[in-house]
Design a protein around this motif. Structure first.
Motif, short mmCIF file in Angstrom:
data_model
loop_
_atom_site.label_atom_id
_atom_site.label_comp_id
_atom_site.label_asym_id
_atom_site.label_seq_id
_atom_site.Cartn_x
_atom_site.Cartn_y
_atom_site.Cartn_z
N VAL A 199 6.23 24.18 54.45
CA VAL A 199 6.69 23.76 56.12
C VAL A 199 6.08 24.18 57.56
O VAL A 199 5.42 25.54 56.84
N ILE A 200 5.69 23.57 58.19
CA ILE A 200 4.82 23.36 59.25
C ILE A 200 5.69 23.45 60.40
O ILE A 200 5.69 21.74 60.95
N PRO A 201 6.45 24.44 61.27
CA PRO A 201 6.97 23.53 62.65
C PRO A 201 5.49 24.11 63.89
O PRO A 201 4.48 24.79 63.01
N TYR A 202 6.16 23.48 64.34
CA TYR A 202 5.07 22.78 65.60
C TYR A 202 5.52 22.44 66.53
O TYR A 202 6.43 22.07 67.05
N GLY A 203 4.74 22.72 67.50
CA GLY A 203 5.39 22.36 69.06
C GLY A 203 5.44 21.79 69.58
O GLY A 203 3.86 21.11 70.50
N ALA A 204 5.83 20.46 69.20
CA ALA A 204 5.63 19.12 70.23
C ALA A 204 5.43 18.64 71.44
O ALA A 204 6.76 19.22 72.24
N GLY A 212 -5.07 5.54 91.87
CA GLY A 212 -5.14 6.43 93.23
C GLY A 212 -3.28 7.02 93.52
O GLY A 212 -3.25 7.91 94.67
N GLU A 213 -2.84 7.07 92.59
CA GLU A 213 -1.37 8.26 92.51
C GLU A 213 -1.91 9.74 92.88
O GLU A 213 -0.51 10.48 93.77
N THR A 214 -2.48 9.97 92.14
CA THR A 214 -2.70 11.44 91.76
C THR A 214 -4.08 11.73 92.09
O THR A 214 -5.01 10.36 92.62
N ASP A 215 -4.63 12.75 92.82
CA ASP A 215 -5.85 12.77 93.21
C ASP A 215 -6.71 13.15 92.01
O ASP A 215 -7.90 13.51 91.64
N VAL A 216 -6.18 14.17 91.23
CA VAL A 216 -6.91 14.86 89.57
C VAL A 216 -5.27 15.12 88.60
O VAL A 216 -4.56 15.35 89.24
N ILE A 217 -6.67 15.33 87.63
CA ILE A 217 -4.97 15.08 86.40
C ILE A 217 -5.56 15.86 85.47
O ILE A 217 -6.86 16.32 85.38
N TYR A 218 -4.62 16.86 84.75
CA TYR A 218 -5.57 17.65 83.79
C TYR A 218 -4.76 16.91 82.31
O TYR A 218 -4.54 16.16 82.21
N ASP A 219 -6.01 17.54 81.28
CA ASP A 219 -6.24 16.72 79.74
C ASP A 219 -6.47 15.14 79.79
O ASP A 219 -5.46 14.87 79.54
N LEU A 246 1.07 21.90 71.04
CA LEU A 246 0.48 21.01 70.64
C LEU A 246 -0.02 19.46 71.52
O LEU A 246 1.68 18.76 71.81
N THR A 247 -0.99 18.94 71.85
CA THR A 247 0.12 17.29 72.07
C THR A 247 -0.12 15.90 71.54
O THR A 247 0.05 16.83 70.81
N GLN A 248 -0.15 15.26 72.11
CA GLN A 248 0.11 14.02 70.93
C GLN A 248 -0.81 13.75 70.24
O GLN A 248 -0.83 14.08 69.10
N GLU A 249 -2.21 14.28 70.23
CA GLU A 249 -3.24 14.29 69.17
C GLU A 249 -3.52 15.31 68.44
O GLU A 249 -3.68 14.52 67.72
N GLY A 250 -3.49 16.47 69.20
CA GLY A 250 -2.74 17.13 67.53
C GLY A 250 -1.61 17.76 67.15
O GLY A 250 -1.86 17.37 65.89
#
Length: 533
Positions: free
Chosen positions: A371-376, A243-250, A380-384
């Motif tokens: 070589v694959i750099p990626y926006g961590a 109940g600390e937040t009313d709505v969350i993303y992702d 990309l999320t943790q799942e990505g």
């Protein structure tokens, strides 16, 4: 008892039960929405979708997009286009002012066009630089926009948060002030930004310019929004449960099923380009089309995505246009199924026929290293990130040595790994309500006219002709044919292959109603939201 979810034809509302049953339907006036978001962008206004999420609370646009793709009035009440499709005339509302007191008029909107195209917003430039010629105020409520060539997606493009209209008085303050505190005509104003923690929005009590598809007119029901940045998915989801937040993303994939039972869960399949693997076609191993095709065949991308995301995010095989986009070519999504034997044959044919002691392919003494750099944590999320790691392991069986390089947001936005000699694959997405995203991603990248959005560095006259033809026609069947052929060409030549859809999901607590996701790119809308008891 729950608020209606956005349908969009590409959105999903999961069932609501549990805590919902304990709350009544009587609306409570006021209150502050506490919202838990994933990523903190460098500015509140700008050309990244994470910035559009924020600026949508403050800035109104000329038009809005219905769930079925219909364009409806917002700050513009009407519009016409000339017979040659090059001159658009917009009629503006005559009763709206910016929150700093500056009147909204045609000159103010024209000033915004000039600001965007003069470097104020790189995404707007990517959309319009090849088409925009000029704009002018015919009178106080009449804006004329002249294009250098017909551009049929213009209205749907203008519905995005990137095209939110700012006060020209505020723009004159300079980029730093407008990064921190853009001034619009919207339902909220920026009260404070605590970097690394939250942005506080306050209600604009004089708000009178809601879009035609809003659920009510006038000021917001709530007094404000506390937009918290909670990058850790466990912490973010836990804040909603407690109940600390009313709505969350992702909504975290591991909690998807539970959240769907306990909360109102909305999912929006973002149109545009999905999260895809875009191959460097000008330098390194992927200059050879056969090696690109081999990499596409070498991993079971569908199984990996379905395992990692647990059904919360759909697999997308089309590497150029997402399934949530009009004129999507579904046949392309089925290309390059998992076939390690075919991958091995292609690598043999390309000369990568030897292996070293570690099992990696070699050619003329060189290891087949990718070589694959990626926006961590940003792109990309943790799942990505987990999807990439699974691909890394699977393609090893065919002989690819993949090096993954997590890149911080500041490095990524600072231009790290943006050059052909710095990467072999780019991983990313681009939200857009139209298949005209192809023009952004595949306009030629040339020394005299660089295109940073062309992440494959692929220049093809035939492809560009198809895309420009589709952008310029007003005949729906011809537009569909041309966009489909462009997607097919990109697939046939293995320029890019898809991974999964860029997806917006919200979990809304039982005490909050009428939060919705707008249709252009899934921006959360809080103007209509209210608390119940």
């Amino acid at each position: 008892m729950t608020a209606a979810a956005v349908s969009l034809g590409i959105a999903l509302l999961a069932g609501c039960s549990g805590p919902q049953a304990a709350v009544g339907d009587e609306r409570v006036e006021g209150g502050t929405i506490v919202y838990g978001h994933l990523q903190e962008p460098p500015c509140i206004f700008g050309g990244w979708v994470q910035q559009a999420y924020l600026s949508r609370q403050v800035l109104d646009s000329l038009v809005s997009l219905e769930d079925d793709g219909t364009v409806v009035p917002w700050l513009a009440t009407d519009w016409t286009v000339s017979e040659d499709q090059r001159t658009w005339t917009f009629t503006l509302r005559d009763d709206v002012s910016f929150t700093d007191g500056t009147p909204l008029d045609a000159q103010a909107v024209s000033d915004n066009f000039e600001y965007w195209l003069d470097g104020g917003n790189g995404t707007v430039q990517a959309y319009l630089a090849d088409y925009y010629e000029s704009s002018r105020a015919v009178d106080a409520t009449t804006l004329e926009v002249t294009l250098s060539a017909p551009y049929s997606p213009l209205l749907s493009v203008l519905s995005q948060g990137y095209f939110g209209i700012q006060s020209p008085t505020a723009l004159a303050r300079g980029n730093e002030a407008n990064c921190e505190q853009p001034v619009g005509t919207g339902p909220f104003t920026v009260a404070a930004w605590k970097r690394g923690e939250s942005v506080t929005f306050e209600r604009n009590d004089d708000y009178n310019s809601a879009p035609a598809n809003a659920r009510h007119d006038g000021p917001a029901y709530v007094e404000g929004i506390e937009w918290r940045f909670l990058p850790d998915s466990t912490t973010r989801y836990g804040s909603l449960v407690s109940g600390e937040t009313d709505v969350i993303y992702d909504v975290p994939s591991i909690e998807w099923a539970t959240a769907s039972e306990q909360f109102e869960v909305q999912r929006y399949i973002t149109p545009g380009r999905p999260v895809a693997l875009s191959f460097n076609t000008v330098e390194g191993p992927f200059v050879d089309e056969r090696v690109r095709q081999a990499f596409a065949f070498a991993s079971d991308r569908r199984a990996i995505v379905e395992t990692v995301f647990r059904g919360a995010v759909p697999f997308e095989g089309n590497g150029s246009v997402s399934q949530g986009t009009s004129n999507y070519n579904a046949e392309v999504a089925a290309a390059y199924p998992y076939d390690p034997n075919r991958a091995a044959e292609l690598l043999d044919a390309a000369g990568w026929s030897e292996t070293d002691a570690s099992g990696y392919r070699t050619k003329d003494g060189e290891t087949l290293e990718i070589v694959i750099p990626y926006g961590a944590g940003s792109i990309l999320t943790q799942e990505g990130s987990a999807v990439l790691q699974a691909i890394q392991q699977q393609v090893k069986d065919v002989g690819f040595k993949v090096t993954l390089i997590p890149v911080t947001q500041s490095e990524l936005f600072g231009g790290a790994y943006s050059q052909p000699d710095e990467r072999d694959i780019y991983v990313g997405y681009w939200t857009s309500p139209t298949a005209a995203i192809l023009h952004i991603n595949y306009r030629h990248h040339l020394p005299e006219s660089p295109n940073g959005a062309n992440s494959t560095f692929y220049n093809d006259d035939e492809l560009l002709a198809l895309i420009e033809g589709a952008n310029g026609t007003t005949e729906p069947s011809e537009q569909e044919r041309l966009y489909a052929e462009a997607q097919q060409l990109i697939s046939d030549r293995a320029v890019a292959v898809g991974l999964y859809t860029q997806t917006t999901s919200l979990a809304v607590g039982p005490q909050l109603r009428d939060v919705w996701l707008e249709a252009s790119q899934g921006e959360p809308v809080f103007h209509d939201a209210y608390f119940v008891q």
